[in-house]
Design a protein around this motif. Structure first.
Motif, PDB file in Angstrom:
ATOM      1  N   LEU A  26       0.857  -1.144   0.014  1.00  0.00           N
ATOM      2  CA  LEU A  26      -0.044  -0.067  -0.250  1.00  0.00           C
ATOM      3  C   LEU A  26       0.695   1.120   0.056  1.00  0.00           C
ATOM      4  CD1 LEU A  26      -3.123  -0.736   2.514  1.00  0.00           C
ATOM      5  CD2 LEU A  26      -3.183  -0.491   0.208  1.00  0.00           C
ATOM      6  N   PHE A  27       1.813   1.111   0.794  1.00  0.00           N
ATOM      7  CA  PHE A  27       2.599   2.594   1.109  1.00  0.00           C
ATOM      8  C   PHE A  27       3.657   2.646  -0.001  1.00  0.00           C
ATOM      9  CE2 PHE A  27       1.332   1.950   5.695  1.00  0.00           C
ATOM     10  CZ  PHE A  27       0.135   2.633   5.584  1.00  0.00           C
ATOM     11  N   TYR A  28       4.273   1.452  -0.462  1.00  0.00           N
ATOM     12  CA  TYR A  28       5.231   1.810  -1.573  1.00  0.00           C
ATOM     13  C   TYR A  28       5.057   1.036  -2.680  1.00  0.00           C
ATOM     14  CZ  TYR A  28       7.509   3.347   2.965  1.00  0.00           C
ATOM     15  OH  TYR A  28       7.982   4.014   3.956  1.00  0.00           O
ATOM     16  N   PRO A  29       4.223   1.235  -3.429  1.00  0.00           N
ATOM     17  CA  PRO A  29       3.678   0.370  -4.802  1.00  0.00           C
ATOM     18  C   PRO A  29       5.004   0.380  -5.618  1.00  0.00           C
ATOM     19  CG  PRO A  29       2.748   2.552  -4.716  1.00  0.00           C
ATOM     20  CD  PRO A  29       3.231   2.554  -3.367  1.00  0.00           C
ATOM     21  N   ASP A  30       5.929   1.265  -5.625  1.00  0.00           N
ATOM     22  CA  ASP A  30       6.944   1.493  -6.538  1.00  0.00           C
ATOM     23  C   ASP A  30       7.948   0.273  -6.130  1.00  0.00           C
ATOM     24  OD1 ASP A  30       7.196   3.146  -4.105  1.00  0.00           O
ATOM     25  OD2 ASP A  30       9.191   3.666  -5.081  1.00  0.00           O
ATOM     26  N   ARG A  31       7.754  -0.272  -5.191  1.00  0.00           N
ATOM     27  CA  ARG A  31       8.793  -1.241  -4.691  1.00  0.00           C
ATOM     28  C   ARG A  31       8.232  -2.528  -5.241  1.00  0.00           C
ATOM     29  NH1 ARG A  31      10.428  -0.075   1.331  1.00  0.00           N
ATOM     30  NH2 ARG A  31      11.108   2.092   1.332  1.00  0.00           N
ATOM     31  N   ARG A  32       7.232  -2.630  -5.719  1.00  0.00           N
ATOM     32  CA  ARG A  32       6.785  -4.122  -6.074  1.00  0.00           C
ATOM     33  C   ARG A  32       7.720  -4.653  -7.137  1.00  0.00           C
ATOM     34  NH1 ARG A  32       0.716  -2.956  -7.002  1.00  0.00           N
ATOM     35  NH2 ARG A  32       1.119  -0.937  -7.076  1.00  0.00           N
ATOM     36  N   GLY A  33       7.786  -5.959  -7.142  1.00  0.00           N
ATOM     37  CA  GLY A  33       8.681  -6.628  -8.240  1.00  0.00           C
ATOM     38  C   GLY A  33      10.126  -6.825  -7.971  1.00  0.00           C
ATOM     39  N   GLN A  34      10.686  -6.518  -6.637  1.00  0.00           N
ATOM     40  CA  GLN A  34      11.882  -6.629  -6.202  1.00  0.00           C
ATOM     41  C   GLN A  34      11.889  -8.094  -5.737  1.00  0.00           C
ATOM     42  OE1 GLN A  34      13.971  -3.308  -3.838  1.00  0.00           O
ATOM     43  NE2 GLN A  34      11.914  -2.867  -3.384  1.00  0.00           N
ATOM     44  N   ILE A  35      13.063  -8.945  -5.896  1.00  0.00           N
ATOM     45  CA  ILE A  35      13.182 -10.096  -5.392  1.00  0.00           C
ATOM     46  C   ILE A  35      13.961 -10.417  -4.255  1.00  0.00           C
ATOM     47  CG2 ILE A  35      12.661 -11.108  -7.720  1.00  0.00           C
ATOM     48  CD1 ILE A  35      15.608 -11.470  -8.346  1.00  0.00           C
ATOM     49  N   GLU A  36      14.853  -9.328  -3.998  1.00  0.00           N
ATOM     50  CA  GLU A  36      15.705  -9.390  -2.784  1.00  0.00           C
ATOM     51  C   GLU A  36      16.242  -8.277  -2.422  1.00  0.00           C
ATOM     52  OE1 GLU A  36      19.993 -10.155  -5.114  1.00  0.00           O
ATOM     53  OE2 GLU A  36      19.229 -11.655  -4.118  1.00  0.00           O
ATOM     54  N   GLY A  37      16.856  -8.178  -1.385  1.00  0.00           N
ATOM     55  CA  GLY A  37      17.531  -7.004  -0.866  1.00  0.00           C
ATOM     56  C   GLY A  37      17.282  -6.783   0.818  1.00  0.00           C
ATOM     57  N   LYS A  38      17.364  -5.656   1.283  1.00  0.00           N
ATOM     58  CA  LYS A  38      17.163  -5.448   2.805  1.00  0.00           C
ATOM     59  C   LYS A  38      16.041  -5.158   3.105  1.00  0.00           C
ATOM     60  CE  LYS A  38      22.113  -3.803   3.948  1.00  0.00           C
ATOM     61  NZ  LYS A  38      22.859  -2.757   4.435  1.00  0.00           N
ATOM     62  N   ILE A  39      15.460  -6.041   4.291  1.00  0.00           N
ATOM     63  CA  ILE A  39      14.104  -5.717   4.637  1.00  0.00           C
ATOM     64  C   ILE A  39      13.820  -4.548   5.215  1.00  0.00           C
ATOM     65  CG2 ILE A  39      12.203  -6.549   6.103  1.00  0.00           C
ATOM     66  CD1 ILE A  39      13.350  -9.352   5.724  1.00  0.00           C
ATOM     67  N   ASP A  40      13.016  -3.787   4.781  1.00  0.00           N
ATOM     68  CA  ASP A  40      12.597  -2.248   5.561  1.00  0.00           C
ATOM     69  C   ASP A  40      11.986  -2.551   6.950  1.00  0.00           C
ATOM     70  OD1 ASP A  40      11.715   0.133   6.095  1.00  0.00           O
ATOM     71  OD2 ASP A  40      10.632   0.502   4.339  1.00  0.00           O
ATOM     72  N   PRO A  41      12.518  -1.902   7.776  1.00  0.00           N
ATOM     73  CA  PRO A  41      12.007  -2.323   9.248  1.00  0.00           C
ATOM     74  C   PRO A  41      10.722  -1.645   9.389  1.00  0.00           C
ATOM     75  CG  PRO A  41      14.224  -0.921   9.397  1.00  0.00           C
ATOM     76  CD  PRO A  41      13.734  -1.291   7.927  1.00  0.00           C
ATOM     77  N   ALA A  42      10.356  -0.553   8.913  1.00  0.00           N
ATOM     78  CA  ALA A  42       9.219  -0.089   9.173  1.00  0.00           C
ATOM     79  C   ALA A  42       7.833  -0.551   8.664  1.00  0.00           C
ATOM     80  CB  ALA A  42       9.036   1.475   8.560  1.00  0.00           C
ATOM     81  N   VAL A  43       8.190  -1.297   7.367  1.00  0.00           N
ATOM     82  CA  VAL A  43       7.053  -2.234   6.529  1.00  0.00           C
ATOM     83  C   VAL A  43       7.046  -3.490   7.636  1.00  0.00           C
ATOM     84  CG1 VAL A  43       6.550  -3.543   4.721  1.00  0.00           C
ATOM     85  CG2 VAL A  43       7.501  -1.317   4.501  1.00  0.00           C
ATOM     86  N   ALA A  44       8.359  -4.094   8.027  1.00  0.00           N
ATOM     87  CA  ALA A  44       8.029  -5.201   8.866  1.00  0.00           C
ATOM     88  C   ALA A  44       7.583  -4.865  10.288  1.00  0.00           C
ATOM     89  CB  ALA A  44       9.636  -5.791   9.124  1.00  0.00           C
ATOM     90  N   ALA A  45       7.712  -3.794  10.655  1.00  0.00           N
ATOM     91  CA  ALA A  45       6.839  -3.468  11.797  1.00  0.00           C
ATOM     92  C   ALA A  45       5.645  -3.187  11.991  1.00  0.00           C
ATOM     93  CB  ALA A  45       7.658  -2.269  12.521  1.00  0.00           C
ATOM     94  N   MET A  46       5.030  -2.883  10.683  1.00  0.00           N
ATOM     95  CA  MET A  46       3.710  -2.343  10.581  1.00  0.00           C
ATOM     96  C   MET A  46       2.921  -3.907  10.196  1.00  0.00           C
ATOM     97  SD  MET A  46       3.335   0.953   8.334  1.00  0.00           S
ATOM     98  CE  MET A  46       4.647   0.893   7.136  1.00  0.00           C
ATOM     99  N   ASP A  47       3.530  -4.662   9.598  1.00  0.00           N
ATOM    100  CA  ASP A  47       3.291  -6.047   9.131  1.00  0.00           C
ATOM    101  C   ASP A  47       2.925  -6.825  10.611  1.00  0.00           C
ATOM    102  OD1 ASP A  47       2.653  -5.651   6.603  1.00  0.00           O
ATOM    103  OD2 ASP A  47       4.477  -6.973   5.879  1.00  0.00           O
TER     104      ASP A  47
END
Length: 139
Positions: A26-47
């Motif tokens: 919802l908050f970062y639709p431009d990030r869709r399609g990535q297959i790897e990287g560092k996990i965003d702590p803000a998104v992980a906390a909201m989930d």
């Protein structure tokens, strides 16, 4: 018959609701399609907050964010400018005009670089580097 339509309506509503529970999507639709990287702590906390309040939607949020790649921080971005266009930044004395260079980079890539930053490292090239780029030294 009426009970079956309620079940189908409930299933459709639940399916649509699960698509809206993923915070990264919802908050970062431009990030869709990535297959790897560092996990965003803000998104992980909201989930994770979703797991605390409602276990199933929270797990679905994690699953959707991982599946779409929206949970990952954006990767390194790079942009290139044709060497011919950079010729405009070279003055008659052979020195690079930082103001012109900044405007060329902003125009061609859309990124505004802080070329006046005191921590910026500047290195001079040599003739071999210019030849590799197809440029002639003009001084």
């Amino acid at each position: 018959m009426r009970i079956a339509s309620r079940w189908i309506g409930g299933a459709v509503a639940a399916a649509l609701l699960t698509q809206l529970t993923a915070c990264g999507t919802l908050f970062y639709p431009d990030r869709r399609g990535q297959i790897e990287g560092k996990i965003d702590p803000a998104v992980a906390a909201m989930d994770a907050i979703g797991i605390l309040f409602f276990v199933i939607p929270g797990l679905i949020a994690f699953a959707v964010d991982f599946a779409t790649g929206a949970i990952y921080l954006p990767g390194g971005q790079n942009a290139q400018v044709a060497p011919e266009k950079l010729q405009e930044a070279i003055g008659a004395d052979g020195k690079v005009d930082p103001v012109r260079l900044k405007s060329i980079i902003a125009r061609e890539t859309g990124h505004d670089l802080p070329l006046d930053n005191p921590q910026l490292l500047q290195r001079s090239g040599n003739l071999q580097q210019l030849a590799a780029l197809g440029l002639r030294p003009a001084a």
